[in-house]
Scaffold this motif. Structure first.
Motif, short mmCIF file in Angstrom:
data_model
loop_
_atom_site.label_atom_id
_atom_site.label_comp_id
_atom_site.label_asym_id
_atom_site.label_seq_id
_atom_site.Cartn_x
_atom_site.Cartn_y
_atom_site.Cartn_z
N ALA A 149 0.83 -1.21 0.00
CA ALA A 149 0.00 0.00 0.00
C ALA A 149 0.86 1.26 0.00
CB ALA A 149 -0.94 0.00 1.21
N GLN A 150 1.95 1.24 0.77
CA GLN A 150 2.83 2.41 0.80
C GLN A 150 3.52 2.61 -0.55
OE1 GLN A 150 5.45 3.42 4.30
NE2 GLN A 150 7.08 2.93 2.85
N GLY A 151 3.95 1.50 -1.17
CA GLY A 151 4.57 1.60 -2.49
C GLY A 151 3.61 2.15 -3.53
N TRP A 152 2.35 1.72 -3.46
CA TRP A 152 1.33 2.21 -4.40
C TRP A 152 1.08 3.71 -4.18
CZ3 TRP A 152 -0.81 0.41 -8.69
CH2 TRP A 152 -1.98 1.02 -9.18
N LEU A 153 1.02 4.12 -2.92
CA LEU A 153 0.82 5.54 -2.61
C LEU A 153 1.97 6.38 -3.17
CD1 LEU A 153 -0.68 7.82 -1.08
CD2 LEU A 153 0.69 7.20 0.94
N GLY A 195 0.02 8.22 -5.72
CA GLY A 195 -0.63 9.21 -4.89
C GLY A 195 -1.96 8.75 -4.33
N GLU A 196 -2.35 7.50 -4.58
CA GLU A 196 -3.62 6.98 -4.09
C GLU A 196 -3.41 6.17 -2.81
OE1 GLU A 196 -7.22 3.84 -5.29
OE2 GLU A 196 -5.39 3.93 -6.49
N ALA A 197 -4.12 6.55 -1.76
CA ALA A 197 -4.13 5.76 -0.53
C ALA A 197 -5.21 4.69 -0.66
CB ALA A 197 -4.41 6.65 0.67
N ILE A 198 -4.86 3.45 -0.39
CA ILE A 198 -5.80 2.34 -0.59
C ILE A 198 -6.11 1.67 0.74
CG2 ILE A 198 -5.15 1.94 -2.99
CD1 ILE A 198 -3.41 -0.38 -2.04
N GLY A 199 -7.35 1.17 0.84
CA GLY A 199 -7.77 0.42 2.01
C GLY A 199 -7.78 -1.06 1.73
N PRO A 200 -8.17 -1.88 2.70
CA PRO A 200 -8.13 -3.33 2.55
C PRO A 200 -8.91 -3.86 1.35
CG PRO A 200 -8.44 -2.75 4.85
CD PRO A 200 -8.57 -1.48 4.06
N ASP A 201 -10.09 -3.31 1.07
CA ASP A 201 -10.89 -3.82 -0.05
C ASP A 201 -10.21 -3.55 -1.39
OD1 ASP A 201 -12.81 -4.77 1.66
OD2 ASP A 201 -14.06 -2.98 1.52
N ARG A 202 -9.58 -2.41 -1.52
CA ARG A 202 -8.90 -2.05 -2.78
C ARG A 202 -7.71 -2.97 -3.06
NH1 ARG A 202 -7.32 -0.71 -7.14
NH2 ARG A 202 -6.70 1.38 -7.86
N MET A 203 -7.13 -3.55 -2.01
CA MET A 203 -5.96 -4.39 -2.19
C MET A 203 -6.25 -5.66 -2.98
SD MET A 203 -4.17 -4.09 1.57
CE MET A 203 -3.67 -2.49 2.22
N LYS A 204 -7.52 -5.99 -3.13
CA LYS A 204 -7.87 -7.20 -3.86
C LYS A 204 -8.00 -6.95 -5.37
CE LYS A 204 -10.51 -8.70 0.20
NZ LYS A 204 -11.85 -9.02 0.74
N ASP A 205 -7.92 -5.70 -5.80
CA ASP A 205 -8.14 -5.35 -7.20
C ASP A 205 -6.96 -5.76 -8.08
OD1 ASP A 205 -10.55 -4.31 -6.42
OD2 ASP A 205 -9.91 -2.21 -6.50
N ALA A 206 -7.26 -5.98 -9.35
CA ALA A 206 -6.27 -6.51 -10.28
C ALA A 206 -5.07 -5.60 -10.45
CB ALA A 206 -6.93 -6.77 -11.63
N ASP A 207 -5.26 -4.28 -10.47
CA ASP A 207 -4.12 -3.39 -10.68
C ASP A 207 -3.18 -3.39 -9.48
OD1 ASP A 207 -6.05 -2.12 -9.12
OD2 ASP A 207 -5.67 -0.12 -9.95
N ILE A 208 -3.73 -3.54 -8.28
CA ILE A 208 -2.89 -3.62 -7.09
C ILE A 208 -2.11 -4.93 -7.08
CG2 ILE A 208 -2.81 -3.55 -4.58
CD1 ILE A 208 -3.71 -0.93 -5.91
N ARG A 209 -2.77 -6.01 -7.45
CA ARG A 209 -2.08 -7.30 -7.50
C ARG A 209 -1.01 -7.32 -8.59
NH1 ARG A 209 -3.95 -11.28 -4.49
NH2 ARG A 209 -3.05 -12.87 -5.86
N ALA A 210 -1.27 -6.67 -9.70
CA ALA A 210 -0.25 -6.58 -10.74
C ALA A 210 0.96 -5.80 -10.24
CB ALA A 210 -0.84 -5.91 -11.98
#
Length: 349
Positions: free
Chosen positions: A70-74, A78-93
């Protein structure tokens, strides 16, 4: 003198609880009553089936992996993500480009491997020769690469550090030392969930423990639990930190007034067989008014066997708190005000 900011521990337990409540396999671990020495009733928090990994470590590394991603994605978007967002395909990629490395005496490696798999990342775990092959096999079933590195746990730590420096992988340890403290604090933040589960239970019951026995390797679990108990439990118990005689690094550090080694032979309490303390855990425990106890190899084995006789399958490491209670219990059986609590920290190897 170690910097107080480096040693500080100020966990955001609400964030950890939010993360775990969003996981399909999260549930509060059982608090049961078992038989103790002298016919005493003992309360036991069973971590033996925690989130499919069978140990409290399921709350540490998987949470830290998610926070790192999550920190790396932020930082990237610039997007802060919560637990539900972590399951999305772009985060997993995004996570698939990350590799996590660590040393392990068993369960921490399981947590890193499971956390990496859950996020779509990779894991590489360094094990000393003393770690049973059964753990290596379990790590591989979670998709981790396993590397045998050195004769003892400290050798595997050095190998994991060298690995991260040479490959760019993220080193995710559960211990802390000078120059490496922040990520393990996130691991400890996850462990705080156990203390919060217990607090909620005891607040509902109105009957708090008088003595809490906390086993320790490098000290992450013990320190996280001690911190939360001292922070917000309505009734304050006596806290006893339990280590193998062969690896009593936290007790030695307490007596020395600074982090020092606790040298000794190889211990059958393998997950507690850590000769170097976590400097953050040591500092937390120094502020939490704790007491220390040690177990011989025979006492650790006897504790595991005694629990097996009550239908609780665990290891000498998982039974260490119970072993310390059995060893030191000099309370009168008629004293109804004594209510011990132990943590059965893992299932069988």
């Amino acid at each position: 003198m170690l910097d107080s900011d480096i040693l500080s521990f100020d966990p955001d337990v609400a964030r950890a609880l939010e993360f775990f409540h969003a996981q399909d396999n999260y549930e509060v671990s059982p608090l049961v009553e078992i038989d103790g020495p002298g016919g005493r009733t003992v309360q036991a928090k069973l971590e033996t089936h925690r989130m499919g990994l069978g140990a409290f470590k399921a709350l540490g590394a998987p949470y830290a992996v998610a926070r790192i991603i999550a920190q790396g994605w932020l930082e990237k978007t610039g997007e802060a993500i919560g637990p539900d967002r972590m399951k999305d395909a772009d985060i997993r990629a995004f996570a698939s480009g990350h590799t996590f490395v660590c040393a392990s005496a068993g369960n921490h490696g399981m947590g890193v491997a499971a956390g990496a798999r859950n996020m779509g990342a990779k894991a590489r775990i360094h094990l000393a020769r003393t770690v049973p092959e059964g753990f290596a096999a379990r790590l591989r079933t979670l998709g981790a690469e396993v590397v045998r590195s050195g004769d003892v746990y400290e050798d595997s730590i050095a190998a994991a550090i060298a690995d991260s420096l040479s490959t760019g992988a993220t080193h995710l340890a559960d211990g802390t030392w000078e120059g490496y403290t922040e990520i393990p604090k996130w691991v400890m933040e996850g462990y705080c969930v156990i203390a919060e589960e217990l607090r909620e239970t005891y607040e509902a019951k109105g009957s708090w423990p008088t003595h809490v026995y906390l086993q320790a390797g490098v000290g992450g679990l013990a320190a996280a639990m001690a911190h939360m108990i001292r922070l917000n439990w309505a009734v304050q118990p006596r806290l006893i930190i339990v280590e193998p005689e062969a690896a009593a690094c936290l007790q030695a550090s307490h007596l020395a007034g600074k982090p020092v080694r606790g040298d000794g032979p190889e211990s059958s309490m393998g997950r507690l067989d850590c000769k170097e303390p976590s400097i953050v855990a040591w500092d937390v425990l120094e502020r939490c008014d704790v007491h220390y106890a040690t177990l011989s190899e025979e006492e650790g084995e006897a504790a595991a066997q005694a629990l097996a006789g009550q239908g609780i399958a665990t290891t000498p490491s998982g039974a260490a708190g119970y072993g310390a209670l059995c060893k030191t219990d000099d309370f009168s059986p008629s004293d109804k005000d004594i209510r011990p609590l132990v943590i059965i920290s893992e299932g069988p190897a």
